[in-house]
Design a protein around this motif. Structure first.
Motif, PDB file in Angstrom:
ATOM      1  N   THR A  13      53.856  40.897  27.817  1.00 60.48           N
ATOM      2  CA  THR A  13      54.250  42.207  28.815  1.00 60.48           C
ATOM      3  C   THR A  13      53.415  43.231  28.392  1.00 60.48           C
ATOM      4  OG1 THR A  13      55.464  42.924  26.720  1.00 60.48           O
ATOM      5  CG2 THR A  13      56.675  41.333  28.207  1.00 60.48           C
ATOM      6  N   ARG A  14      53.538  44.407  29.221  1.00 59.74           N
ATOM      7  CA  ARG A  14      52.749  45.452  29.205  1.00 59.74           C
ATOM      8  C   ARG A  14      52.989  46.078  28.066  1.00 59.74           C
ATOM      9  NH1 ARG A  14      51.326  49.136  34.207  1.00 59.74           N
ATOM     10  NH2 ARG A  14      51.206  46.966  34.805  1.00 59.74           N
ATOM     11  N   GLU A  15      54.092  46.134  27.698  1.00 59.74           N
ATOM     12  CA  GLU A  15      54.802  47.057  26.422  1.00 59.74           C
ATOM     13  C   GLU A  15      53.866  46.328  25.104  1.00 59.74           C
ATOM     14  OE1 GLU A  15      56.957  45.884  28.730  1.00 59.74           O
ATOM     15  OE2 GLU A  15      57.391  47.747  29.557  1.00 59.74           O
ATOM     16  N   ALA A  16      54.083  44.889  25.228  1.00 61.15           N
ATOM     17  CA  ALA A  16      53.140  44.277  23.858  1.00 61.15           C
ATOM     18  C   ALA A  16      51.838  44.387  23.959  1.00 61.15           C
ATOM     19  CB  ALA A  16      53.694  42.823  24.147  1.00 61.15           C
ATOM     20  N   ARG A  17      51.359  44.546  25.201  1.00 58.21           N
ATOM     21  CA  ARG A  17      49.735  44.671  25.226  1.00 58.21           C
ATOM     22  C   ARG A  17      49.364  46.182  24.925  1.00 58.21           C
ATOM     23  NH1 ARG A  17      48.091  45.822  30.884  1.00 58.21           N
ATOM     24  NH2 ARG A  17      48.893  47.830  30.220  1.00 58.21           N
ATOM     25  N   ASP A  18      50.094  46.901  25.165  1.00 53.90           N
ATOM     26  CA  ASP A  18      50.196  48.496  24.680  1.00 53.90           C
ATOM     27  C   ASP A  18      50.418  48.584  23.329  1.00 53.90           C
ATOM     28  OD1 ASP A  18      49.420  49.078  27.510  1.00 53.90           O
ATOM     29  OD2 ASP A  18      51.079  50.087  27.700  1.00 53.90           O
ATOM     30  N   ALA A  19      51.156  47.997  22.682  1.00 45.13           N
ATOM     31  CA  ALA A  19      51.632  48.231  21.210  1.00 45.13           C
ATOM     32  C   ALA A  19      50.428  47.580  20.425  1.00 45.13           C
ATOM     33  CB  ALA A  19      52.691  47.475  20.960  1.00 45.13           C
ATOM     34  N   VAL A  31      38.797  49.186  21.555  1.00 48.67           N
ATOM     35  CA  VAL A  31      39.600  47.687  22.008  1.00 48.67           C
ATOM     36  C   VAL A  31      39.155  47.634  23.370  1.00 48.67           C
ATOM     37  CG1 VAL A  31      41.777  46.638  21.823  1.00 48.67           C
ATOM     38  CG2 VAL A  31      41.245  48.296  20.045  1.00 48.67           C
ATOM     39  N   THR A  32      38.854  46.215  23.590  1.00 48.59           N
ATOM     40  CA  THR A  32      38.839  45.770  24.792  1.00 48.59           C
ATOM     41  C   THR A  32      40.033  44.727  25.041  1.00 48.59           C
ATOM     42  OG1 THR A  32      36.028  45.610  24.790  1.00 48.59           O
ATOM     43  CG2 THR A  32      37.138  44.319  26.449  1.00 48.59           C
ATOM     44  N   VAL A  33      40.500  44.799  26.246  1.00 51.58           N
ATOM     45  CA  VAL A  33      41.690  44.152  26.637  1.00 51.58           C
ATOM     46  C   VAL A  33      41.191  43.062  27.776  1.00 51.58           C
ATOM     47  CG1 VAL A  33      43.901  43.772  27.580  1.00 51.58           C
ATOM     48  CG2 VAL A  33      43.408  45.713  25.951  1.00 51.58           C
ATOM     49  N   MET A  34      41.337  41.885  27.371  1.00 53.44           N
ATOM     50  CA  MET A  34      40.864  40.879  28.431  1.00 53.44           C
ATOM     51  C   MET A  34      42.037  39.653  28.611  1.00 53.44           C
ATOM     52  SD  MET A  34      38.042  38.878  26.201  1.00 53.44           S
ATOM     53  CE  MET A  34      37.842  37.175  27.325  1.00 53.44           C
ATOM     54  N   ARG A  35      42.231  39.155  29.843  1.00 52.42           N
ATOM     55  CA  ARG A  35      43.050  38.166  30.214  1.00 52.42           C
ATOM     56  C   ARG A  35      42.766  37.076  29.320  1.00 52.42           C
ATOM     57  NH1 ARG A  35      45.617  38.865  35.881  1.00 52.42           N
ATOM     58  NH2 ARG A  35      45.982  41.343  35.789  1.00 52.42           N
ATOM     59  N   ASP A  36      43.959  36.174  29.305  1.00 52.27           N
ATOM     60  CA  ASP A  36      43.738  34.765  28.805  1.00 52.27           C
ATOM     61  C   ASP A  36      42.485  34.019  29.429  1.00 52.27           C
ATOM     62  OD1 ASP A  36      44.309  32.601  27.037  1.00 52.27           O
ATOM     63  OD2 ASP A  36      45.942  31.840  28.546  1.00 52.27           O
ATOM     64  N   SER A  37      41.843  33.135  28.822  1.00 48.10           N
ATOM     65  CA  SER A  37      40.978  32.103  29.260  1.00 48.10           C
ATOM     66  C   SER A  37      41.023  30.980  28.366  1.00 48.10           C
ATOM     67  CB  SER A  37      39.567  32.723  29.276  1.00 48.10           C
ATOM     68  OG  SER A  37      39.243  32.717  28.098  1.00 48.10           O
ATOM     69  N   THR A  38      40.446  29.607  28.869  1.00 46.60           N
ATOM     70  CA  THR A  38      40.750  28.392  28.158  1.00 46.60           C
ATOM     71  C   THR A  38      39.763  28.621  27.116  1.00 46.60           C
ATOM     72  OG1 THR A  38      40.876  27.605  30.523  1.00 46.60           O
ATOM     73  CG2 THR A  38      40.415  26.050  28.631  1.00 46.60           C
ATOM     74  N   GLY A  39      40.289  28.863  26.047  1.00 45.18           N
ATOM     75  CA  GLY A  39      39.521  28.818  24.789  1.00 45.18           C
ATOM     76  C   GLY A  39      38.810  30.070  24.695  1.00 45.18           C
ATOM     77  N   PHE A  40      38.453  30.770  23.484  1.00 47.95           N
ATOM     78  CA  PHE A  40      37.767  31.794  23.350  1.00 47.95           C
ATOM     79  C   PHE A  40      36.151  31.387  23.631  1.00 47.95           C
ATOM     80  CE2 PHE A  40      41.311  33.147  20.675  1.00 47.95           C
ATOM     81  CZ  PHE A  40      41.665  34.401  21.322  1.00 47.95           C
ATOM     82  N   VAL A  41      35.331  32.337  24.005  1.00 48.17           N
ATOM     83  CA  VAL A  41      33.918  31.940  24.034  1.00 48.17           C
ATOM     84  C   VAL A  41      33.330  31.159  22.928  1.00 48.17           C
ATOM     85  CG1 VAL A  41      31.779  32.885  24.868  1.00 48.17           C
ATOM     86  CG2 VAL A  41      33.866  33.518  25.979  1.00 48.17           C
ATOM     87  N   ALA A  42      33.699  31.851  22.051  1.00 49.14           N
ATOM     88  CA  ALA A  42      32.853  31.353  20.614  1.00 49.14           C
ATOM     89  C   ALA A  42      33.319  30.036  20.347  1.00 49.14           C
ATOM     90  CB  ALA A  42      32.926  32.348  19.553  1.00 49.14           C
ATOM     91  N   GLN A  43      34.473  29.805  20.429  1.00 50.24           N
ATOM     92  CA  GLN A  43      35.011  28.374  20.174  1.00 50.24           C
ATOM     93  C   GLN A  43      34.521  27.332  21.133  1.00 50.24           C
ATOM     94  OE1 GLN A  43      39.192  28.503  20.609  1.00 50.24           O
ATOM     95  NE2 GLN A  43      39.675  28.839  18.405  1.00 50.24           N
ATOM     96  N   ARG A  44      34.360  27.537  22.410  1.00 46.00           N
ATOM     97  CA  ARG A  44      33.777  26.725  23.476  1.00 46.00           C
ATOM     98  C   ARG A  44      32.373  26.572  23.097  1.00 46.00           C
ATOM     99  NH1 ARG A  44      35.913  30.149  27.678  1.00 46.00           N
ATOM    100  NH2 ARG A  44      33.981  30.466  28.277  1.00 46.00           N
TER     101      ARG A  44
END
Length: 141
Positions: A13-19, A31-44
């Motif tokens: 939620t927007r509230e959870a993101r902001d908190a 802090v950089t906010v980004m949307r979910d992706s398939t696996g973090f870049v470093a993990q991939r």
């Protein structure tokens, strides 16, 4: 840390993101906010590097020792791909690859059968197959 990353999921939620942002930025670190992706870049990236090393070992292009030696000497990595896989755990690498492959269906993330078998048996990725060790000890010098 110079910067922190907060990755949201489709359920965030927007509230959870902001908190979360406020908590991570409380000490002044950006802090950089980004949307979910398939696996973090470093993990991939790490899982793919380990997987390629496992494919090379499976095809017997080079021994596990030689693969790691080539990468540490040739590319300057602090660990070779197979030693890195051991440090993180073959099962962990296998899980990352399987999850990404399941979501994307991309053959780049298909786990190496050599990796899967070693993870299943609890064997080190850096150790040559016992049959290969025996064959090299029996070969004429």
């Amino acid at each position: 840390a110079k910067r922190r990353t907060l990755m949201t999921t489709p359920a965030t939620t927007r509230e959870a993101r902001d908190a979360g942002h406020a908590l991570f930025a409380a000490d002044g670190v950006p802090v950089t906010v980004m949307r979910d992706s398939t696996g973090f870049v470093a993990q991939r990236i790490v899982a793919t590097i380990v997987n390629i090393g496992c494919d090379i070992a499976q095809k017997q292009i080079a021994t596990p020792r030689d693969i790691d030696l080539a990468v540490t000497l040739g590319l300057g990595y602090p660990r070779g791909p197979l030693a890195l896989g051991d440090a993180l755990g073959a099962r962990t690498i296998l899980t990352i690859l399987r999850n990404i492959h399941t979501v994307l269906g991309d053959p780049r993330y298909r786990p190496s059968p050599w990796l899967a078998r070693r993870a299943q048996l609890g064997l080190s990725l850096t150790q040559a197959d016992a049959a290969d060790i025996n064959a090299s000890n029996e070969a004429p010098q």
